[in-house]
Design a protein around this motif. Structure first.
Motif, mmCIF file in Angstrom:
data_model
loop_
_atom_site.group_PDB
_atom_site.id
_atom_site.type_symbol
_atom_site.label_atom_id
_atom_site.label_comp_id
_atom_site.label_asym_id
_atom_site.label_seq_id
_atom_site.Cartn_x
_atom_site.Cartn_y
_atom_site.Cartn_z
ATOM 1 N N SER A 91 -5.674 19.113 2.910
ATOM 2 C CA SER A 91 -6.644 19.389 2.590
ATOM 3 C C SER A 91 -6.900 20.731 3.012
ATOM 4 C CB SER A 91 -7.666 18.627 3.042
ATOM 5 O OG SER A 91 -7.940 18.275 4.052
ATOM 6 N N ALA A 92 -8.621 21.335 2.632
ATOM 7 C CA ALA A 92 -8.623 22.523 3.851
ATOM 8 C C ALA A 92 -10.173 22.107 3.701
ATOM 9 C CB ALA A 92 -8.548 24.137 2.692
ATOM 10 N N TYR A 93 -10.846 22.637 4.535
ATOM 11 C CA TYR A 93 -12.284 22.512 4.912
ATOM 12 C C TYR A 93 -13.252 22.131 3.415
ATOM 13 C CZ TYR A 93 -16.925 22.637 7.892
ATOM 14 O OH TYR A 93 -18.141 22.076 8.327
ATOM 15 N N SER A 145 -12.842 22.121 0.257
ATOM 16 C CA SER A 145 -11.734 21.270 -1.019
ATOM 17 C C SER A 145 -11.886 19.250 -0.009
ATOM 18 C CB SER A 145 -10.317 21.555 -0.500
ATOM 19 O OG SER A 145 -9.426 20.848 0.690
ATOM 20 N N ASP A 146 -12.678 18.964 0.996
ATOM 21 C CA ASP A 146 -12.263 17.919 1.817
ATOM 22 C C ASP A 146 -14.473 17.894 1.285
ATOM 23 O OD1 ASP A 146 -10.985 16.296 3.115
ATOM 24 O OD2 ASP A 146 -10.650 17.676 4.574
ATOM 25 N N LYS A 185 -6.149 21.241 -1.140
ATOM 26 C CA LYS A 185 -6.610 22.601 -1.240
ATOM 27 C C LYS A 185 -5.380 23.460 -1.979
ATOM 28 C CE LYS A 185 -3.220 24.131 2.650
ATOM 29 N NZ LYS A 185 -2.011 25.544 1.395
#
Lengths: 435, 435, 435
Positions: A203-205, A207-208, A73
């Protein structure tokens, strides 16, 4: 030490210009010299013929690897940015090293093959970059690029010219090599805080989703990667078809096992981003052999399973017991499937799918690739730790703000209390560093 | 039921491997058998010639469709992830089904044409996926892939071999078929809460930008989609040129009408993401006919207008009156423009732009495509509802966390009250589910 | 005035259809007319040969330029959306204008060259768009597209046909022209609030990552841009190779100088997104000359340095002293490197790297390109300001919500005070407009 990085980058670029000035020429100059009355059409025509496969590989290097690593992230700038930097140096140095070794010190005549080999050398470094992502400085990465490509070209020469082994999609010489080299470096650069999971290693939403851009471009263009250096005609055709079917089968088993190993049957983005690609790695060595489409599908299915199980069980074991922290899980995407690829080629040769190499030579190639990678990685890790230096401190791992101007978005309560307003600040607010 | 999805995926992959083992061979084996003394250069050379157009279509399938559907703020993982899963199965099953039907049960020899047909079969399912996006389980999608491709290949055989109709860009057999099939399934799976607008059925700023990645790759590569199976030379040239000019004209009218139908003259991202592509669909059937560039531009202009008006007026009508909820508005992007494409081909033939088909056969092809799609979709919907089952409950519609490990970012007030800190939790916080 | 934009768009599209109806035909019609008994294979075969390079350029126009400009946190919809709109009009108008001028008013026969020239005309407008991004209405951009392409085609005719200058990668005719045209328009549309930095003129973490998608596709495909109109064979080969090596060298110096000019030695995303591309611009004019790979690397290295220094020192000077606000810094990416490209070609000719043009003609081409751009830009700016009108008010600069339906995410404290919930509202909340 703020001058170190720019000075290293400039010195390296000046060195490249000098090396190219002495050793590199256009392809046409060689031909004109030798056959003054013929057109230089053959090699140059061949250039555009392979250009479209080359472009696919080029996209894999920059968009594929670059975005695949943006899953963290707070490390997207570095992932895609250092990827570009390393690749730009790697293309030059890889072109030079590969050319000079294979031409035995003669002048290098730049054709599409040299440019492809530049990309392939670079791929090896970018795989290793995945293992140390977030824990290494840009200057260290420049040094690692120089050292690893030298080791890579050496091993590739050994495998191709001495053992005369077959490794068309480079499962062993690029994927296994890059993974084990990276793991060796990661082992040397290990820090205790990685054991329990670093608070920034998340991770973040969004970034995934960025990472999925990388995954998809790698997935779609992998058949080009495995076939780009194949003999045109039947061999190239088979390399494309086999890789294609290995990849589609791999997706099904990767999804199935991702759901199987999670407690509530959910899918894990880490598996989907990575294990779906393992089929491309594992079929690499025997991509141009007559393994039949269903044979490719079996190899791909196995690779998907092995890769997910690696993420689930081996990565935690490596981190906690072996003190090797593998940020992107390159061991599961490139290491294990690369070994599967080498073993698959031995089985394929045993079953008569190819006569261009022997089982013993394939085994030697696999051993040499892993051995050179581990030794080269350990030496490189020690050089980075004690000579190049400049590794970020543990608490700055996985954090773009160490190397990039980043504006932080902070949320501040309005006086009216109705809304919460968004401001941008240069310093990382302390609340963000709390777990 | 957590074992259901992995078991279905594994069984399907094993079935594919067995089918491929029995029925699929390399292209070269056929040639070697029949003409033992000739080189197999022709077909294999043709492979690389079409490979670049094939790659464009491949990008449309994975990045184009995958990212186009990421517009929902909490359904990006599923959009791009289930898209990949469905496509991987569809490529295998489509290659097999198309090959077995067109070869009348004989062995299939894998060439670039088979791989293209695999992509085209898959496109049909992905269009239907858009209609049911967010309201269906991964297992149901696997079942729908198997059923829809079977129906698709049947209708395509009817249209191409029996009616001998012309549909080079597949406006009728892929786009109209996929849209009406999806609408029929969506009608069966309808739930009352969709009527007033589900609280999770929203886009966010960033998800709309991700969707534009999909839109642009579809837009840029659509000429390849419409020309990839055309006869090389003049026909392929015209298919590319006509599609290109239909698309550019479509953009202008889509923007104009998006602004016209909105109260304050603003543009709506939903229109821009979708209606700008309608020109590619609508010109499909007559893409290889002599309709002249300005003819393509007229078709594209009409498609852009029809598509925007569909989003504005038809979609709400379908949701509230017909109890058919079309998540991505595939009726406006694929259904209506597909019908426009079929009608345009009838007009084009009447005006003498082509002699390869008759007006009656084109009308039959359009009728057959819509009819087969609706009947096939209704049967498939009933199978999914009562036999496959596992549809998510209404309140979990459009929510990634049902099928994916998702970390939610929650904002918690600091004790100091100066800042608001960000934490990541596994459970969806209740405040996020409030409207 | 909400009808103005749709009316202008519709009238322009109708005009394009009429122009194409009168002036544009398929390539094959010409051939059939002149040589009724020959096949039309030559030109049409050539079509697919160049199609793959054309597709690369096409991706640069839509994904490259479109996403490069999404770096602003609240202007992503407009960046990628108006980019698509302008490009769709520019492709039609550019195809027509270029064709009509070069055919001296005769019918235009659409081949791959016309489509490439349509893309190149459009690129010029999109460069200028970068200078006025966020400060101009969609209607004004449509008008600017018409005016700028007319000026561009005029200058390009002068440079190519009258001066017979060499500018294969269009450093002067596209890049310098587009930049100085845009700067002239930006100067006319200047508003005082830009001086101190507009509060909305900021990037956010994710918007900078979206912009990197644009950067990478431009970077990877630039060799195709510089070679697509080159003579096939040796010239095209050299254009690809020279551009490739200029770009890799440019990355190293851009990173080095980005770190050098920042106080703490950090990297600046603005430099990485833009200056890494300057090597592609600067090598353009002499891309097909025998400048040797190391010569390209020297040009690229200089371009990277010049571009970063431009961002650091010239852009603030332009904004505050010259009252020219250049949103994307096109002067540093296209203007200065374009001038470097023109000068490099003079040096290259002096050193004997090419005999196709003279130093004087190259200087004339550079002067003509900058002169025409500035005069054309000033006239266009005045037309936009006083005749077309509709520029957004200063406080709405860099704000998507003026032209798009945007849902704002606002954070509202829960009654329970435990969590902060996220809602979506249509009106921009006042807290967001506070600095």
């Amino acid at each position: 030490m703020k001058l170190k990085f720019p000075m290293v980058a400039i010195v390296l670029e000046v060195a490249m210009i000098i090396l190219f000035g002495y050793f590199v020429e256009y392809e046409t100059e060689q031909i004109n010299l030798q056959q003054p009355n013929t057109t230089n059409s053959t090699k140059v025509d061949r250039f555009l013929e392979l250009h479209s496969l080359f472009q696919d590989v080029h996209v894999m290097i920059f968009v594929g690897f670059g975005f695949l690593m943006t899953f963290l992230k707070n490390y997207g700038f570095s992932s895609v940015g250092i990827n570009l930097l390393v690749a730009a140096l790697g293309l030059q140095w890889g072109t030079f090293m590969w050319g000079i070794v294979h031409n035995h010190g003669q002048k290098i005549h730049i054709g599409i093959k040299n440019m492809i080999n530049g990309d392939l050398s670079t791929a090896t470094v970018l795989i290793s970059f995945g293992a140390v992502l977030g824990k290494i400085s840009p200057t260290q990465m420049l040094a690692m690029t120089i050292l690893e490509i030298a080791a890579f070209v050496g091993n590739e020469y050994l495998v191709g010219e001495i053992f005369e082994a077959s490794d068309i999609g480079a499962s062993m010489t690029i994927h296994a090599f890059g993974a084990y080299f990276g793991l060796a470096v990661a082992g040397i650069l290990y820090q205790p805080s990685l054991r329990k999971g670093h608070e920034m290693e998340k991770s973040a939403y969004h970034s995934d989703l960025f990472a999925m851009i990388g995954t998809l471009f790698l997935w779609m263009f992998w058949p080009s990667f495995n076939s780009v250096i194949a003999e045109t005609g039947e061999k190239q055709y088979m390399a494309i078809v086999n890789t294609y079917f290995s990849l589609v089968a791999c997706v099904l088993t990767a999804y199935a096992f991702s759901s199987l190993v999670e407690k509530r049957g959910r899918l894990d983005m880490v598996h989907i981003q990575n294990a779906t690609l393992a089929g491309g790695v594992a079929v690499g060595t025997c991509a141009d052999m007559k393994i039949h489409p269903y044979g490719s599908m079996i190899i791909g299915s196995i690779a998907g399973i092995v890769s997910v199980l690696g993420f689930k069980f081996l990565t935690p074991f490596f981190t906690t017991k072996l003190r090797i922290h593998d940020t992107c899980g390159v061991h599961n995407l490139h290491g294990l499937p690369g070994v599967v690829g080498g073993l698959a080629s031995i089985v394929a040769i045993a079953l008569g799918a190819s006569k261009t190499s022997t089982m013993a030579m394939q085994a030697a190639a696999l051993g040499s690739s892993i051995g050179t990678a581990v030794v080269g990685g350990l030496i490189t890790g020690l050089i980075l730790k004690f000579i190049v230096r400049g590794q970020p401190s543990e608490r700055n791992f996985f954090d773009d703000s160490v190397y990039w101007e980043v504006l932080y978005s902070v949320l501040i309560k309005d006086v009216s209390d109705d809304y919460i307003s968004e401001c941008f600040v240069q310093q990382k607010p302390k609340c963000l560093s709390a777990s």
